[in-house]
Design an enzyme around this catalytic site. Structure first.
Site, PDB file in Angstrom:
ATOM      1  N   HIS A  97     -42.265  19.182 -65.004  1.00 37.83           N
ATOM      2  CA  HIS A  97     -43.210  18.688 -64.003  1.00 37.83           C
ATOM      3  C   HIS A  97     -44.599  19.138 -64.436  1.00 37.83           C
ATOM      4  CE1 HIS A  97     -40.475  17.109 -61.013  1.00 37.83           C
ATOM      5  NE2 HIS A  97     -39.711  18.168 -61.163  1.00 37.83           N
ATOM      6  N   LYS A  98     -45.243  18.305 -65.215  1.00 37.38           N
ATOM      7  CA  LYS A  98     -46.516  18.725 -65.827  1.00 37.38           C
ATOM      8  C   LYS A  98     -47.550  19.114 -64.780  1.00 37.38           C
ATOM      9  CE  LYS A  98     -46.389  16.277 -70.228  1.00 37.38           C
ATOM     10  NZ  LYS A  98     -45.039  15.704 -70.008  1.00 37.38           N
ATOM     11  N   PHE A  99     -47.543  18.418 -63.649  1.00 35.41           N
ATOM     12  CA  PHE A  99     -48.501  18.742 -62.597  1.00 35.41           C
ATOM     13  C   PHE A  99     -47.974  19.846 -61.689  1.00 35.41           C
ATOM     14  CE2 PHE A  99     -49.686  17.857 -58.097  1.00 35.41           C
ATOM     15  CZ  PHE A  99     -50.951  18.423 -58.152  1.00 35.41           C
ATOM     16  N   LEU A 230     -49.405   9.290 -49.058  1.00 33.49           N
ATOM     17  CA  LEU A 230     -49.839   9.250 -50.459  1.00 33.49           C
ATOM     18  C   LEU A 230     -49.419   7.904 -51.034  1.00 33.49           C
ATOM     19  CD1 LEU A 230     -50.675  10.366 -53.265  1.00 33.49           C
ATOM     20  CD2 LEU A 230     -48.428  11.456 -53.382  1.00 33.49           C
ATOM     21  N   VAL A 232     -50.461   4.911 -54.201  1.00 35.87           N
ATOM     22  CA  VAL A 232     -51.266   4.358 -55.297  1.00 35.87           C
ATOM     23  C   VAL A 232     -50.838   2.902 -55.476  1.00 35.87           C
ATOM     24  CG1 VAL A 232     -51.638   4.441 -57.807  1.00 35.87           C
ATOM     25  CG2 VAL A 232     -51.635   6.576 -56.474  1.00 35.87           C
ATOM     26  N   SER A 238     -48.285   5.383 -62.588  1.00 37.78           N
ATOM     27  CA  SER A 238     -48.001   6.151 -63.812  1.00 37.78           C
ATOM     28  C   SER A 238     -49.243   6.464 -64.631  1.00 37.78           C
ATOM     29  CB  SER A 238     -46.973   5.419 -64.702  1.00 37.78           C
ATOM     30  OG  SER A 238     -45.829   5.151 -63.953  1.00 37.78           O
ATOM     31  N   LEU A 241     -52.766   9.332 -61.325  1.00 39.14           N
ATOM     32  CA  LEU A 241     -53.746   9.352 -60.227  1.00 39.14           C
ATOM     33  C   LEU A 241     -53.263  10.235 -59.076  1.00 39.14           C
ATOM     34  CD1 LEU A 241     -55.249   5.807 -59.449  1.00 39.14           C
ATOM     35  CD2 LEU A 241     -56.468   7.965 -59.742  1.00 39.14           C
ATOM     36  N   ALA A 242     -51.936  10.242 -58.862  1.00 43.19           N
ATOM     37  CA  ALA A 242     -51.389  11.008 -57.724  1.00 43.19           C
ATOM     38  C   ALA A 242     -51.803  12.489 -57.802  1.00 43.19           C
ATOM     39  CB  ALA A 242     -49.875  10.845 -57.656  1.00 43.19           C
ATOM     40  N   LEU A 496     -43.914  11.978 -39.914  1.00 44.01           N
ATOM     41  CA  LEU A 496     -43.854  10.528 -39.745  1.00 44.01           C
ATOM     42  C   LEU A 496     -43.777   9.788 -41.083  1.00 44.01           C
ATOM     43  CD1 LEU A 496     -46.648  10.509 -37.069  1.00 44.01           C
ATOM     44  CD2 LEU A 496     -44.192  10.310 -36.654  1.00 44.01           C
TER      45      LEU A 496
HETATM   46  C1  LIG Z   1     -45.996   8.359 -54.978  1.00 41.90           C
HETATM   47  C2  LIG Z   1     -47.022   7.696 -55.894  1.00 41.90           C
HETATM   48  C3  LIG Z   1     -48.407   7.839 -55.281  1.00 41.90           C
HETATM   49  C4  LIG Z   1     -47.002   8.417 -57.237  1.00 41.90           C
HETATM   50  O1  LIG Z   1     -47.881   7.769 -58.103  1.00 41.90           O
HETATM   51  P1  LIG Z   1     -47.445   7.383 -59.609  1.00 41.90           P
HETATM   52  O2  LIG Z   1     -48.463   6.478 -60.148  1.00 41.90           O
HETATM   53  O3  LIG Z   1     -46.047   6.909 -59.523  1.00 41.90           O
HETATM   54  O4  LIG Z   1     -47.426   8.796 -60.361  1.00 41.90           O
HETATM   55  P2  LIG Z   1     -48.620   9.471 -61.205  1.00 41.90           P
HETATM   56  O5  LIG Z   1     -48.524   9.105 -62.616  1.00 41.90           O
HETATM   57  O6  LIG Z   1     -49.927   9.205 -60.551  1.00 41.90           O
HETATM   58  O7  LIG Z   1     -48.286  11.031 -61.007  1.00 41.90           O
HETATM   59  C5  LIG Z   1     -47.076  11.584 -61.355  1.00 41.90           C
HETATM   60  C6  LIG Z   1     -46.985  12.960 -60.740  1.00 41.90           C
HETATM   61  O8  LIG Z   1     -47.020  12.847 -59.313  1.00 41.90           O
HETATM   62  C7  LIG Z   1     -45.862  13.465 -58.777  1.00 41.90           C
HETATM   63  N1  LIG Z   1     -45.396  12.724 -57.599  1.00 41.90           N
HETATM   64  C8  LIG Z   1     -44.831  11.520 -57.559  1.00 41.90           C
HETATM   65  N2  LIG Z   1     -44.515  11.196 -56.293  1.00 41.90           N
HETATM   66  C9  LIG Z   1     -44.888  12.241 -55.540  1.00 41.90           C
HETATM   67  C10 LIG Z   1     -44.791  12.511 -54.171  1.00 41.90           C
HETATM   68  N3  LIG Z   1     -44.246  11.645 -53.316  1.00 41.90           N
HETATM   69  N4  LIG Z   1     -45.288  13.672 -53.716  1.00 41.90           N
HETATM   70  C11 LIG Z   1     -45.836  14.556 -54.559  1.00 41.90           C
HETATM   71  N5  LIG Z   1     -45.926  14.369 -55.894  1.00 41.90           N
HETATM   72  C12 LIG Z   1     -45.450  13.216 -56.362  1.00 41.90           C
HETATM   73  C13 LIG Z   1     -44.851  13.374 -59.883  1.00 41.90           C
HETATM   74  O9  LIG Z   1     -43.811  14.312 -59.698  1.00 41.90           O
HETATM   75  C14 LIG Z   1     -45.690  13.643 -61.097  1.00 41.90           C
HETATM   76  O10 LIG Z   1     -45.973  15.022 -61.246  1.00 41.90           O
HETATM   77  P3  LIG Z   1     -45.091  15.943 -62.275  1.00 41.90           P
HETATM   78  O11 LIG Z   1     -45.397  15.436 -63.632  1.00 41.90           O
HETATM   79  O12 LIG Z   1     -45.527  17.339 -62.028  1.00 41.90           O
HETATM   80  O13 LIG Z   1     -43.661  15.721 -61.892  1.00 41.90           O
HETATM   81  C15 LIG Z   1     -46.719   6.186 -56.128  1.00 41.90           C
HETATM   82  O14 LIG Z   1     -45.508   6.073 -56.833  1.00 41.90           O
HETATM   83  C16 LIG Z   1     -46.604   5.411 -54.831  1.00 41.90           C
HETATM   84  O15 LIG Z   1     -47.611   5.018 -54.249  1.00 41.90           O
HETATM   85  N6  LIG Z   1     -45.338   5.144 -54.404  1.00 41.90           N
HETATM   86  C17 LIG Z   1     -45.091   4.437 -53.165  1.00 41.90           C
HETATM   87  C18 LIG Z   1     -45.432   5.293 -51.995  1.00 41.90           C
HETATM   88  C19 LIG Z   1     -44.724   6.641 -52.008  1.00 41.90           C
HETATM   89  O16 LIG Z   1     -43.585   6.773 -52.407  1.00 41.90           O
HETATM   90  N7  LIG Z   1     -45.457   7.643 -51.505  1.00 41.90           N
HETATM   91  C20 LIG Z   1     -44.937   8.987 -51.354  1.00 41.90           C
HETATM   92  C21 LIG Z   1     -44.333   9.101 -50.028  1.00 41.90           C
HETATM   93  S1  LIG Z   1     -43.564  10.660 -49.853  1.00 41.90           S
END
Ligand SMILES: CC(C)(COP(=O)(O)OP(=O)(O)OC[C@H]1O[C@@H](n2cnc3c(N)ncnc32)[C@H](O)[C@@H]1OP(=O)(O)O)[C@@H](O)C(=O)NCCC(=O)NCCS
Length: 496
Positions: A97-99, A230, A232, A238, A241-242, A496
């Site tokens: 988990h790089k982040f 949260l 994106v 990917s 940005l998260a 929620l």
């Molecule tokens: C969740 C979301 C914002 C992640 O964005 P992404 O473009 O898939 O992932 P990114 O490349 O920006 O970032 C990846 C990092 O975010 C983390 N991450 C992904 N989803 C996460 C979440 N729900 N909560 C916290 N961290 C999360 C990943 O674990 C990864 O970190 P790591 O390398 O330490 O494991 C996106 O997939 C999304 O909008 N999904 C639909 C809505 C959703 O599921 N929201 C979360 C509700 S709990």
């Protein structure tokens, strides 16, 4: 249906060696359920007849532990499959988990010897004052959800891009009034409604929110930030940005002197403090089948399902009525007392909190109390909230109308309160009656399904009221706080 997170059925690609499959484990969990409810049924029959209980009482601690182990195994397998984290070798690289590896959270496998913060609080002037940099084509914004145009922008971002089930059949469809309610409790801050826009055309493409909350974990009361929504945009996934959004909301939280946060998610990150399972109670089986949410079991028919899930026309608890804002003081007292038995739970500190979260809000939250007709004392309270899901690519249905169990509380009469076995028996009986009425009210309001997690005392009524286990799990997390593991029935926090 996405259950924040219920990510549907795990795909079988890259599956682990097949000695133990998810199905095997789910069957095992079901068997444990069956045995436990048989024993419980026998005990209750004996009790009702005033006979001594012959079998050994189930040791609830042992049963819960066994259940948790099994559920954790099922969940681990399911998540590993979903995230593709099971490699051909069948091993998951939990450290990858790089982040999250850089964040003040409990890392996988780390033991909690002492509860407490991981990083210390710092004075405001030592908090980074500048927002985190974004890739050059984007800019930060605060989404003003009191502005009709901006709440619609947020609604549109989420309705098209928020949580879906694994098969992309359902997507959460939080309504604009719901989002206003969820994001503006007493003490809310606009600076915690953080958006990302495309600089050139100002299109809203990402969001994260925080709201202030008082949450107790074990014996510590935190005034923390509850993080939610949260999201994106699908086209920007990917790109890491998260993590920037998470760091920015953390920075804004630090600026307000808040150093802990609570959040939930379907995915397993380092490290859940609790993991709960979703259960679903069908109210409109025909529609659920047509939407592919449920299936007609072998040896059954739609009409048999309709009969099975039929509920009474009217609620039956004497004194049951809709909650009024004037009930806030009594509801607050009842609820805080009830929630005090859980290991993680909110504390409703003011009547305003209760009025905001729990007084009925049209099309958002439904709340009922039982008022003793003689004393006018409120003895019981329950609530549920509305969260529809868009049905994707279905010719017949566009939306599934789901009710989610929210908070509830009951007063244990003195007679039963003296003995823990009597308390448990009373709790089960009373909650079953009340939730049976909740189903009736939800059906009257045209909900298709009633969802609940196996938290609080929900396991006491979910079988009797014909809830079935779903394939979704919800993980609970605390940021910057080492916290001992919490079992689902000790979770009193609903997010929620
Ligand atoms: C969740 C979301 C914002 C992640 O964005 P992404 O473009 O898939 O992932 P990114 O490349 O920006 O970032 C990846 C990092 O975010 C983390 N991450 C992904 N989803 C996460 C979440 N729900 N909560 C916290 N961290 C999360 C990943 O674990 C990864 O970190 P790591 O390398 O330490 O494991 C996106 O997939 C999304 O909008 N999904 C639909 C809505 C959703 O599921 N929201 C979360 C509700 S709990």
């Amino acid at each position: 249906m996405p259950s924040k997170k219920d990510k549907g059925k795990a795909k079988a690609t890259d599956a682990p060696p097949k000695e133990i499959t998810q199905k095997d484990l789910e069957k095992l969990a079901k068997d444990v359920d069956k045995i436990a409810s048989k024993v419980q049924h026998r005990q209750e029959k004996a009790l009702a007849k005033g006979e001594p209980i012959k079998e050994k009482k189930i040791d609830p601690a042992k049963e819960a532990e066994m259940r948790k182990k099994i559920e954790a195994m099922v969940q681990a397998l399911s998540n590993m499959e979903q995230t593709g984290a099971i490699k051909a070798s069948g091993r998951k690289d939990m450290g990858d988990h790089k982040f999250w590896n850089t964040q003040p959270v409990l890392q996988h496998g780390e033991d909690v010897t002492e509860e407490g913060p991981i990083d210390p609080a710092v004075p405001r002037d030592q908090v980074q004052q500048e927002p985190y940099p974004l890739p050059k084509e984007f800019e930060w914004c605060e989404v003003d959800i009191q502005d009709d145009k901006q709440i619609i922008e947020l609604y549109q971002l989420l309705t098209m891009n928020y949580v879906e089930d694994d098969d992309a059949q359902f997507r959460f469809d939080y309504s604009a009034p719901f989002l206003k309610w969820a994001l503006q409790p007493p003490g809310w801050r606009k600076s915690w409604h953080v958006g990302v826009r495309v600089s050139s055309n100002k299109k809203l493409v990402a969001f994260i929110s925080g709201i202030p909350a008082a949450v107790r974990s074990h014996k510590t009361l935190h005034h923390l930030t509850e993080i939610n929504y949260l999201c994106v945009h699908k086209k920007l996934r990917s790109k890491r940005l998260a993590p920037v959004l998470i760091k920015e909301i953390t920075r804004r939280s630090h600026l307000e002197g808040v150093f802990q946060a609570a959040y939930t998610g379907g995915i397993v990150l380092p490290t859940p403090i609790a993991t709960c399972r979703y259960y679903h109670r069908s109210l409109n089986p025909k529609k659920l089948v047509e939407c592919n949410f449920s299936r007609v079991p072998r040896n059954s028919t739609i009409s048999a399902m309709v009969k099975k899930f039929k509920v009474a026309e009217q609620p039956s608890t004497p004194g049951l009525r809709e909650m009024k804002p004037e009930d806030a003081t009594q509801v607050r007292e009842l609820l805080n007392k009830y929630l005090s038995k859980f290991d993680v739970a909110p504390v409703f500190e003011t009547d305003d909190d209760v009025r905001h979260w729990l007084a009925p809000t049209p099309e958002v939250v439904w709340s009922y109390v039982v008022e003793d007709t003689k004393t006018h004392k409120i003895t019981d309270f329950f609530s549920f909230y509305t969260l529809p899901s868009s049905v994707i690519g279905n010719d017949k249905h566009k939306s599934l109308n789901a009710a989610y169990m929210f908070y509830y509380a009951i007063d244990i009469p003195e007679k039963e309160a003296a003995d823990s076995y009597d308390t448990a028996r009373y709790t089960k009986q009373r909650l079953t009656e009340l939730m049976r009425d909740a189903l009736v009210l939800a059906k009257q309001a045209d909900f298709d399904v009633f969802n609940a997690l196996n938290l609080m005392d929900n396991s006491m009524f979910i079988d009797d009221l014909k809830f079935g286990p779903g394939d979704g799990y919800l993980n609970y997390y605390l940021y910057n706080w080492k916290c001992r593991d919490i079992k689902p029935h000790k979770v009193g926090l609903v997010m929620l």
